[in-house]
Structures are given as C-alpha cells and as structure tokens.
Design a protein around this motif. Structure first.
Motif, short mmCIF file in Angstrom:
data_model
loop_
_atom_site.label_atom_id
_atom_site.label_comp_id
_atom_site.label_asym_id
_atom_site.label_seq_id
_atom_site.Cartn_x
_atom_site.Cartn_y
_atom_site.Cartn_z
N TYR B 71 46.30 29.35 41.78
CA TYR B 71 45.67 29.89 40.58
C TYR B 71 44.15 29.77 40.69
N GLY B 72 43.69 28.66 41.27
CA GLY B 72 42.26 28.45 41.46
C GLY B 72 41.66 29.53 42.34
N VAL B 73 42.36 29.86 43.44
CA VAL B 73 41.87 30.91 44.34
C VAL B 73 41.79 32.24 43.58
N CYS B 74 42.83 32.54 42.82
CA CYS B 74 42.87 33.82 42.09
C CYS B 74 41.70 33.93 41.11
N PHE B 75 41.47 32.89 40.34
CA PHE B 75 40.36 32.93 39.38
C PHE B 75 39.02 33.02 40.11
N TYR B 76 38.89 32.24 41.19
CA TYR B 76 37.64 32.23 41.96
C TYR B 76 37.34 33.62 42.52
N LEU B 77 38.35 34.25 43.12
CA LEU B 77 38.14 35.57 43.73
C LEU B 77 37.84 36.63 42.66
N GLU B 78 38.52 36.55 41.52
CA GLU B 78 38.27 37.53 40.47
C GLU B 78 36.84 37.41 39.97
N SER B 79 36.37 36.17 39.89
CA SER B 79 35.01 35.93 39.42
C SER B 79 33.97 36.38 40.45
N GLN B 80 34.18 36.04 41.71
CA GLN B 80 33.19 36.34 42.76
C GLN B 80 33.20 37.81 43.16
N PHE B 81 34.33 38.49 42.96
CA PHE B 81 34.45 39.88 43.40
C PHE B 81 34.83 40.78 42.23
N LYS B 82 34.20 40.47 41.10
CA LYS B 82 34.51 41.15 39.84
C LYS B 82 34.39 42.67 39.96
N ASN B 83 33.38 43.10 40.71
CA ASN B 83 33.08 44.54 40.76
C ASN B 83 33.70 45.24 41.95
N GLN B 84 34.65 44.57 42.57
CA GLN B 84 35.28 45.12 43.77
C GLN B 84 36.78 45.18 43.57
N GLY B 85 37.41 46.22 44.06
CA GLY B 85 38.86 46.32 43.97
C GLY B 85 39.33 46.49 42.54
N THR B 86 40.56 46.03 42.26
CA THR B 86 41.15 46.19 40.93
C THR B 86 40.54 45.17 39.96
N LYS B 87 40.26 45.62 38.75
CA LYS B 87 39.81 44.69 37.70
C LYS B 87 41.07 44.01 37.16
N LEU B 88 41.14 42.70 37.31
CA LEU B 88 42.40 42.03 37.01
C LEU B 88 42.41 41.21 35.72
N ILE B 89 41.22 41.06 35.09
CA ILE B 89 41.17 40.41 33.79
C ILE B 89 40.67 41.48 32.81
N PRO B 90 41.56 42.00 31.95
CA PRO B 90 41.16 43.10 31.06
C PRO B 90 40.14 42.66 30.00
N ASP B 91 39.30 43.59 29.58
CA ASP B 91 38.35 43.30 28.50
C ASP B 91 39.04 43.33 27.14
N ASP B 92 40.02 44.20 27.02
CA ASP B 92 40.74 44.33 25.75
C ASP B 92 41.35 42.98 25.37
N THR B 93 41.01 42.46 24.17
CA THR B 93 41.38 41.08 23.85
C THR B 93 42.89 40.88 23.72
N ASP B 94 43.61 41.90 23.24
CA ASP B 94 45.06 41.75 23.14
C ASP B 94 45.68 41.50 24.52
N GLN B 95 45.28 42.34 25.48
CA GLN B 95 45.85 42.21 26.82
C GLN B 95 45.36 40.93 27.49
N GLN B 96 44.10 40.60 27.25
CA GLN B 96 43.53 39.42 27.89
C GLN B 96 44.25 38.15 27.44
N ALA B 97 44.43 38.04 26.11
CA ALA B 97 45.09 36.86 25.57
C ALA B 97 46.52 36.76 26.09
N LEU B 98 47.23 37.89 26.09
CA LEU B 98 48.61 37.89 26.55
C LEU B 98 48.67 37.56 28.05
N MET B 99 47.69 38.07 28.81
CA MET B 99 47.62 37.77 30.24
C MET B 99 47.51 36.26 30.47
#
Lengths: 223, 227
Positions: B71-99
C-alpha cells in the motif's frame, strides 16, 4: 465542516484515537461525537450498525461520506483539508516514502500486539497452546526491536523531524503498548517517542478518558 | 524513472501483484525486477534482506528510497507520478471517500482470505483445530457477502469506488483473483465473479498476471469450493 461530522468511538481504541487526533490536527473541533462502551457491547448497537454494518468502532460520517476505516478517514481528511491545520503529508519524496513505509508497517505491529494482548479473547479455550503464546511473545519482541531501531535513527518522529500522518496513525498503538505495561527501560527509544508526543496538543486533547480514571495493565511487562 | 526502480517479487502474491499493477498503470514499465520463489525460501535471501530486513516480498527500491509495504508503494507512486499514466485517486469526493474506505477494508478482506487459504502455512501442525478452520471459513463467508453487497449496490460494470478504476481496485483485485484461483464459486458470488471478469481484462492486470497461473491454469480449486 466539523458540524457535519459524526464520530462514534470507544476510549483507548487506537483506531478511534487516530481519527480524533486527525480532527484536532486539521482544526476540525466541534464535530458530533458519542463515547460508547465495548464492554456493554454498544459497538453492536443499531446506532453503530446504521453507520458501520461491521458493528465496529470507529464509525465515522463526514457529511454523506462513510469512513469507518481509521486510515481511510485520516487520508480523506488530509486530502479535503489540505490547506487547513497542520500539513501532515510532506512534499519531500524521501520523507513521504518513509512516512508511507512506517504507517503501513504499523499494521504488523498492531497485529503482533493484539496476538499477545488479546490471545485469550480471540482464541477459544480448547484451541489455546503454550507454544502459540510463546511464539506470539517472541514475535512481538522481535517487532518491538525493529521499531526501537527505527526510532533510534530519527530525530523526533517516524518520518524524520516533522510530525506526519505516520505519527497520527502509529502513536495510539505505541501509547497502547505502555498502557499495557511495556517496560520503558527495555525500550528506551519507544519510551522517548511516547513521552515526547504525549503533550502534543492534539494528543493531550484526545487522551483516552478511561486511562485517566482506571489503572494500567501489566500484560506486556515481561515482553 | 522506471530504470531506477527495482522490484523483488513472488508469483501470485497479492502484495507483490498490487505493486506490479501500479507500475503498469503509471506507465513505469522497464523497471528492474526479479521473480523469487517462496518455496525455495528465496524471500529470506541476502538480496532481499539488503532491501527488506523483514525478509518479505515485495521489496521495492526507487533510487535510494525503499518502500516494502505494498500500500505504501501504491500511495508513493501515485503521489510521485500524479501526472503520468492513469489517475488513480479521483477528485470527486464521493468516489474518493468510497475508494479509501474500500482500500482499507481490503486489508481485512485479505486477512480473512489468507486465514483460510494459508491456514496450514501459518499454523504449526500441533496447533491446528477443525473448529478454527470452520470459524475461519465462516468469517470469510461473512466477509464475501459484504463485498457482494457492495458490488450489488454499485451496479453492473462498476469498479469498487464507482464508475472509475481507482487505487481501491489496484489493491483489492489481486485478493479477488486469488479467491477464484482457489476455487470460489462464481455461481454463489455472481457480483464478485462479474467484477473479476471485468478487471482481469485490464491491460495492467493482464501484463502482470502471475506466471505460474499461466503455466498451470487450474489452481487448487478445492480450497474454497464449499465457501
């Protein structure tokens, strides 16, 4: 807004305490809250089940959003209130990576603590074995030595000089260890971490009320 | 950069698979990697211990940075490569909270699956009890019903947090895939079956499918057939 948030919680429960610390850190005081008693099985009440079908605490509603998993609530709050209160996820990749590493390793620490502290609660009498008790104790000792090593190497907090989300999520478990009698002499780095953070405003404000009125236990004194 | 990354991994292990799916989703192919064998105790080798003192897989390095918790790797990569590949943490708060909620429930889910599938690995022979095996199966059954319910409420074609594939799917899909590998009945759990069918076709998942599952398409199908 804090007034659109509701937290059902139990005193001393690390997952509950994490959310309380988080709400303080993000200046979200004034939320609706209710203290429930595990011993009276209030975590299985309809009031809890309406928010958390698992019948567990914490049960947390943030507006329309249900976030019963303490890590989920903390991540969501940090994201939604990024520019309010304390910044809890550092920008530096090194500090960030270390923060993530420690906060997720803490699940392992929590599990090994629970295996020892709650052995008789979780394991029916006919299934208990001295060999398991011994093994669990050795596993916890090994785990604690790892964390002693981690804390010996840092300045103050788990990810370095700054207090981060890792500390919000891990401190309650460390406090729990000392509540259950962990020996400070044997674990000086953990004791130093515990002592240095227990007066942090968010932690002091949310210190478990039952810990002030009832005596600590000595389950872990020989670990 | 992917070439500054190293992943030591084991085939079929959900924590390792999460990291592999993540690297594909963030377009970080080309990283150094080594497949190790749990049966040959290679996770306790010096090569692993040098990165991960716990002697566990996955072990992951990015330059000088080490993160071994999946989980640490996943969060780290999403943070460091936010603008690359698939966006994996949605901005929409409903989806984000459920995620976030489902991601962390995913840990309980994994524990309950592992307690059944790996019972004999975790529990020494002298300490095993039929009563425990039964209780673990019942706990898994309860957990599975919860996830069926979650998917039922979202409707067909949905991912765990709603219409988009998110970090919740990265971390939970490997657990679901293991369930079917070990014989879970799609008749008894149709929503989970549909979800499995949907996500297994995703390029990142296909690219990282466990190699020994490709060699032996039939897994140990007896383990979960009665759950």
């Amino acid at each position: 807004m804090a007034k659109d948030m509701t937290l059902l919680w139990g005193s001393g429960s690390p997952p509950c305490w994490r959310i309380q610390i988080m709400l303080e850190e993000k200046q979200l005081q004034g939320y609706n809250q209710k203290l429930l008693a595990f011993e009276k099985k209030e975590h299985k009440s309809q009031e809890v089940l309406d928010i958390n079908p698992r019948g567990q605490l914490p049960a947390f509603k943030c507006g329309n959003h249900i976030l019963n998993e303490s890590y989920a609530a903390c991540f969501f709050l940090e994201n939604q209130y990024k520019s309010q209160g304390n910044k809890l996820i550092p920008d530096s990749p090194d500090a960030q990576a270390l923060m993530y590493q420690r906060m997720f390793e803490a699940f392992t620490l929590g599990q090994k603590m629970a295996d020892v502290i709650y052995y008789n609660y979780k394991v029916p009498e006919e299934e208990r074995h001295d060999s398991a008790v011994q093994r669990n104790k050795e596993a916890l000792t090994a785990e604690l030595k790892l964390w002693e090593g981690y804390l010996n190497k840092t300045d103050c907090c788990l990810a370095g000089k700054e207090f981060t989300l890792a500390d919000v999520l891990v401190f309650p478990g460390v406090a729990y260890l000392f509540r259950f009698g962990l020996c400070s002499e044997r674990y000086p780095a953990l004791a130093k971490y515990y002592t240095s953070l227990k007066d942090r405003p968010s932690i002091k404000a949310t210190w478990p009320p039952t810990w002030q009125s009832t005596p600590a236990q000595d389950t872990l004194k020989t670990v | 950069m992917a070439k500054d990354m190293t992943l030591l991994w084991g085939s079929g292990s959900p924590p390792c698979w999460r990291v592999q799916i993540m690297l594909e989703e963030k377009k970080l192919q080309g990283y150094d990697q080594k497949l190790l064998s749990f049966e040959k105790m290679e996770h306790k080798s010096q090569e692993v211990l040098d990165i991960n003192p716990r002697g566990q897989l996955p072990s992951f390095k990015h330059g000088n940075i080490v993160v071994n918790e999946s989980y640490g790797v996943c969060f780290y990569l999403e943070s460091q490569f936010k603008n690359q590949g698939t966006k994996l943490i949605p901005d929409d708060t409903d989806q984000q909270a459920l995620m976030y909620q489902r991601m962390f429930e995913g840990l309980t889910f994994y524990d309950k699956v592992a307690a059944v599938i790996y019972y004999e690995y975790y529990v020494p022979e002298g300490e095993r009890h039929d009563s425990a095996v039964k209780r673990n199966k019942e706990a898994l059954d309860t957990e599975l019903k919860l996830w069926e319910g979650y998917l039922q409420k979202l409707g067909a074609g949905s991912y765990l947090a709603g219409p988009s594939f998110t970090l919740a799917d990265v971390v939970v899909f490997p657990t679901v895939a293991n369930l079917f590998r070990f014989g879970l009945s799609a008749q008894r759990y149709p929503k989970l079956g549909e979800y499995y069918g949907l996500v297994k076709e995703r390029p990142s998942v296909k690219a990282s499918w466990p190699p020994h599952w490709l060699e032996n398409p039939k897994g140990d199908e007896d383990t979960l057939k009665d759950v």
